[in-house]
Every structure is written in structure tokens, then in C-alpha cells.
Design a protein around this motif. Structure first.
Motif, PDB file in Angstrom:
ATOM      1  N   ASP A  54       0.846  -1.195   0.000  1.00  0.00           N
ATOM      2  CA  ASP A  54       0.000   0.000   0.000  1.00  0.00           C
ATOM      3  C   ASP A  54       0.884   1.250   0.000  1.00  0.00           C
ATOM      4  N   PRO A  55       0.571   2.258  -0.823  1.00  0.00           N
ATOM      5  CA  PRO A  55       1.374   3.491  -0.862  1.00  0.00           C
ATOM      6  C   PRO A  55       1.461   4.193   0.497  1.00  0.00           C
ATOM      7  N   GLU A  56       0.508   3.936   1.384  1.00  0.00           N
ATOM      8  CA  GLU A  56       0.500   4.583   2.698  1.00  0.00           C
ATOM      9  C   GLU A  56       1.269   3.788   3.760  1.00  0.00           C
ATOM     10  N   TYR A  57       1.837   2.644   3.367  1.00  0.00           N
ATOM     11  CA  TYR A  57       2.446   1.766   4.370  1.00  0.00           C
ATOM     12  C   TYR A  57       3.595   2.437   5.122  1.00  0.00           C
ATOM     13  N   ILE A  58       4.551   2.981   4.399  1.00  0.00           N
ATOM     14  CA  ILE A  58       5.708   3.607   5.044  1.00  0.00           C
ATOM     15  C   ILE A  58       5.272   4.796   5.890  1.00  0.00           C
ATOM     16  N   LYS A  59       4.315   5.567   5.396  1.00  0.00           N
ATOM     17  CA  LYS A  59       3.822   6.711   6.171  1.00  0.00           C
ATOM     18  C   LYS A  59       3.228   6.249   7.499  1.00  0.00           C
ATOM     19  N   SER A  60       2.536   5.116   7.467  1.00  0.00           N
ATOM     20  CA  SER A  60       1.929   4.607   8.705  1.00  0.00           C
ATOM     21  C   SER A  60       3.005   4.200   9.704  1.00  0.00           C
ATOM     22  N   LEU A  61       4.090   3.602   9.219  1.00  0.00           N
ATOM     23  CA  LEU A  61       5.184   3.209  10.116  1.00  0.00           C
ATOM     24  C   LEU A  61       5.902   4.432  10.685  1.00  0.00           C
ATOM     25  N   ILE A  62       6.060   5.449   9.871  1.00  0.00           N
ATOM     26  CA  ILE A  62       6.704   6.677  10.347  1.00  0.00           C
ATOM     27  C   ILE A  62       5.859   7.329  11.437  1.00  0.00           C
ATOM     28  N   SER A  85      14.088  -1.129   3.601  1.00  0.00           N
ATOM     29  CA  SER A  85      15.481  -0.794   3.328  1.00  0.00           C
ATOM     30  C   SER A  85      15.597   0.473   2.479  1.00  0.00           C
ATOM     31  N   TYR A  86      14.763   0.568   1.453  1.00  0.00           N
ATOM     32  CA  TYR A  86      14.798   1.719   0.548  1.00  0.00           C
ATOM     33  C   TYR A  86      14.487   3.024   1.278  1.00  0.00           C
ATOM     34  N   ASN A  87      13.687   2.938   2.334  1.00  0.00           N
ATOM     35  CA  ASN A  87      13.246   4.136   3.053  1.00  0.00           C
ATOM     36  C   ASN A  87      13.986   4.363   4.376  1.00  0.00           C
ATOM     37  N   LYS A  88      15.152   3.753   4.524  1.00  0.00           N
ATOM     38  CA  LYS A  88      15.917   3.884   5.765  1.00  0.00           C
ATOM     39  C   LYS A  88      16.128   5.336   6.185  1.00  0.00           C
ATOM     40  N   SER A  89      16.433   6.190   5.228  1.00  0.00           N
ATOM     41  CA  SER A  89      16.763   7.581   5.553  1.00  0.00           C
ATOM     42  C   SER A  89      15.576   8.311   6.183  1.00  0.00           C
ATOM     43  N   LEU A  90      14.361   7.950   5.778  1.00  0.00           N
ATOM     44  CA  LEU A  90      13.173   8.598   6.348  1.00  0.00           C
ATOM     45  C   LEU A  90      13.037   8.277   7.832  1.00  0.00           C
ATOM     46  N   ILE A  94      13.877  10.670  11.932  1.00  0.00           N
ATOM     47  CA  ILE A  94      13.102  10.785  13.172  1.00  0.00           C
ATOM     48  C   ILE A  94      13.755   9.982  14.301  1.00  0.00           C
ATOM     49  N   GLY A  95      15.015   9.587  14.096  1.00  0.00           N
ATOM     50  CA  GLY A  95      15.784   8.949  15.165  1.00  0.00           C
ATOM     51  C   GLY A  95      15.576   7.465  15.337  1.00  0.00           C
ATOM     52  N   ALA A  96      15.017   6.783  14.331  1.00  0.00           N
ATOM     53  CA  ALA A  96      14.790   5.339  14.412  1.00  0.00           C
ATOM     54  C   ALA A  96      15.814   4.589  13.566  1.00  0.00           C
TER      55      ALA A  96
END
Length: 341
Positions: A54-62, A85-90, A94-96
Motif C-alpha cells: 500500500d502506498p501509505e504503508y511507510i507513512k503509517s510506520l513513520i 530498506s529503501y526508506n531507511k533515511s526517512l 526521526i531517530g529510528a
């Protein structure tokens, strides 16, 4: 320290391993697409999230990381690994800390054809593997391989779509059927090539599993092998811990060359003529509990590394000879959309 375990599913044992090492000094947050996932019951905080595609998946984890001050993220699902892995920098913003390997490592392991190429380059035995019916038919004619053969998705998870065939007719029919069925599974969304099916020689012998541990810089630390005594639904159900120099050499070779981060779950066969490596999974696998109960506490090791401590020897007390078996337990699952204990 607060830990986020994503795609928790049925891995109650991992939730509890992390809770035990935190001793109440932090919380274990677990997520899954289904709020009835058993592992959510044992978490300190349970959150339902969208599908990993889902396009919202990473946003939900953040959002979860920000709301619960998450210090580290551990992914437990093959299909999610490349996305996380691709979104590690995001998450770093936020310190995770994401305890997941880099995208190149994930790609090598997730794409089973690239896994074969990687292992072959290292000189490690691996089953003969083909990308098409035409290729394997030619190999059969020249006596390079023989039936039975294994057919499986090139990008696969949890033994989905794995079949054994005994003849050329069965091979052709099964290949066509699997091609159609894959289009109806979640694997269709992660397959990035028209050659999405592998045909592989079926090895005969004793199957083993091994956890290969690297530190947070990707440097090899140790490996821990077990003889598989029983399987269920593609996952190790019973196993005995072993120490064998041959496994140690392969584990060190792969860990040093792959430079994965954290745990790597590996499947091997001893055919009597040598060890063969089948698959590499850069995450906690279904065989990890046997390693843990045998004296190697990888969640505790990860926590020490996150705190900057390098001496983890007290958590590396591997006890060969011990054997363990999994068993089911019944838990009352959640029916609300969010629970915080």
C-alpha cells in the motif's frame, strides 16, 4: 528503548524475546495488517497497518515511530524488506535505526536467481538452477540434471508455490499453472521480471538451517547451525543444535561477502558429497527460536549494539546437542483496531 517489530504475524516468541531483554525499560510495538495476528497479543502496543504494498504503508510506520518514540525497527517479512530498506533515511530523520540490510543485499537474497549467482561466485555449492523450461529440457537431454525437479517462484516467500515434478510433461504443466497462479498472489506485485519462475534440481540428503550474525556495520560475528528434525508448512518445526567446522566456514564466508546487517537465516543440505546452500533470508527466520533457546540471544545483542556496547560475549553461549520442538498455543486475539496495554 522502544522497539518496533513489523509484520509480526505468528512470531510471539520474538515479541517476548525482545520484551524479556528490555525488562520493562522500554516497549515492544508490533504491527500487522490483520489485527487478529497472534503476535500482537503479546506486544506492549499493537497497531494494525495497511498492506506492505500500500502506498501509505511507510507513512503509517513513520507515524508509529514518531508517536511511540521508536529507537529501532526490526522487519520480519521478506516482502517488506526491500521497502523498509529503501526508506531507511526517512526513519533515520526521526531517530529510528532500521536493523535491515541495504537494498543491494536484500535484492541478492530476495531474487533467488541472484542468490545462485552470488553463491556460485563465492565457490559455494548450490543446486543447479534454470530460468526456463527450454533451458532445463536441454540440460535433461545432456544428462546435466535429472528428475525430480523443484519449481518455485524466483521472488518467493514462505514456500508459496513450491512444487516437485517427476516428468517433462508434469514440468511443463506445472510451470504453466504456477505462472497463472502467481498472477493472483502478492508475489505478482514484487516480481520484476518475465522470468519469474525457477526450475531447480532437487537435492537428496539432510537439511540444516543456520543463523549468520553480522554487526550493525555488516561485519561477521558468528554463525549457529542446527539439524532439521522436522518441518511444517515450510518452517523448521524440530531441530538439534550442532557444531561443524564446515558450517562455520560457509557462514563466515557468506557473512563477510554479503555484509548483511543483523541476522541472516540460511537453508542448507548435506548430500553426503558436500554442503549445498539453498536460500538466504536476511531476517529472523522460523529456525531462530532454536538458536535462541540454545543460548544465543540475538535480540539482546542487537540492544547492546544500539547502546554502543561491543562486548556481547555473554549472549553467545551456543550449546550443541540440545534439541527443541515448537508447539502451538491458543491466545485470545484483538478485535478492536488499536490496543495499548
Amino acid at each position: 528503548m522502544n522497539i518496533l517489530l513489523t509484520c509480526a504475524g505468528r512470531r510471539n516468541y520474538l515479541v517476548n524475546y525482545f520484551k524479556q531483554i528490555l525488562h520493562g525499560s522500554g516497549k515492544v510495538v508490533a504491527t500487522d495488517t490483520q489485527f487478529t495476528a497472534p503476535a500482537l497479543v503479546d506486544a506492549d502496543i499493537a497497531v494494525q497497518v495497511p498492506s506492505v504494498t500500500d502506498p501509505e504503508y511507510i507513512k503509517s510506520l513513520i507515524r508509529i515511530c514518531s508517536e511511540y518514540s521508536i529507537d529501532a525497527i526490526v522487519s520480519l517479512n521478506d516482502l517488506e524488506l526491500p521497502i523498509i530498506s529503501y526508506n531507511k533515511s526517512l526513519f533515520a530523520e526521526i531517530g529510528a535505526t532500521v536493523i535491515v540490510s541495504d537494498t543491494a543485499v536484500i535484492d541478492t537474497c530476495f531474487d533467488k536467481w541472484k542468490t545462485q549467482l552470488f553463491l556460485t561466485k563465492l565457490g559455494i555449492n548450490t543446486p543447479k538452477t534454470y530460468l526456463s523450461v527450454a533451458e532445463v529440457t536441454e540440460a535433461l537431454l545432456h544428462g546435466e540434471v535429472s528428475f525430480p525437479l523443484i519449481i518455485k517462484p524466483r521472488w518467493g516467500s514462505a514456500s508459496i508455490g513450491v512444487e516437485v515434478v517427476e516428468s517433462l510433461e508434469e514440468l511443463e504443466l506445472t510451470y504453466r499453472l504456477l505462472s497463472m497462479r502467481l498472477k493472483r498472489t502478492i508475489l505478482a506485485e514484487v516480481s520484476s521480471d518475465s522470468q519469474a519462475i525457477l526450475i531447480q534440481e532437487k537435492l537428496i540428503g539432510q537439511e540444516f538451517g543456520m543463523d549468520v550474525l553480522n554487526d550493525l556495520n555488516g561485519d561477521f560475528v558468528g554463525c549457529f547451525a542446527k539439524k532439521k528434525l522436522g518441518m511444517r508448512d515450510g518452517e523448521t518445526d524440530k531441530a538439534q543444535l550442532i557444531v561443524d567446522e564446515r558450517f562455520g566456514q560457509i557462514g563466515a564466508q557468506i557473512g563477510s561477502a554479503l555484509n548483511h546487517i543483523g541476522n541472516l537465516d540460511m537453508d542448507l543440505f548435506d548430500t553426503g558429497s558436500g554442503l549445498y546452500v539453498l536460500e538466504l533470508n536476511p531476517r529472523f527466520g522460523g529456525g531462530y527460536p532454536f538458536t535462541h533457546e540454545g543460548g544465543v540471544n540475538i535480540p539482546a545483542i542487537l540492544m547492546q549494539w544500539l547502546k554502543g556496547n561491543t562486548d556481547v560475549s555473554q549472549y553467545l553461549n551456543f550449546s550443541p546437542g540440545l534439541a527443541f520442538a515448537k508447539c502451538d498455543r491458543i491466545v485470545e486475539v484483538y478485535t478492536e483496531h488499536f490496543v495499548e496495554k
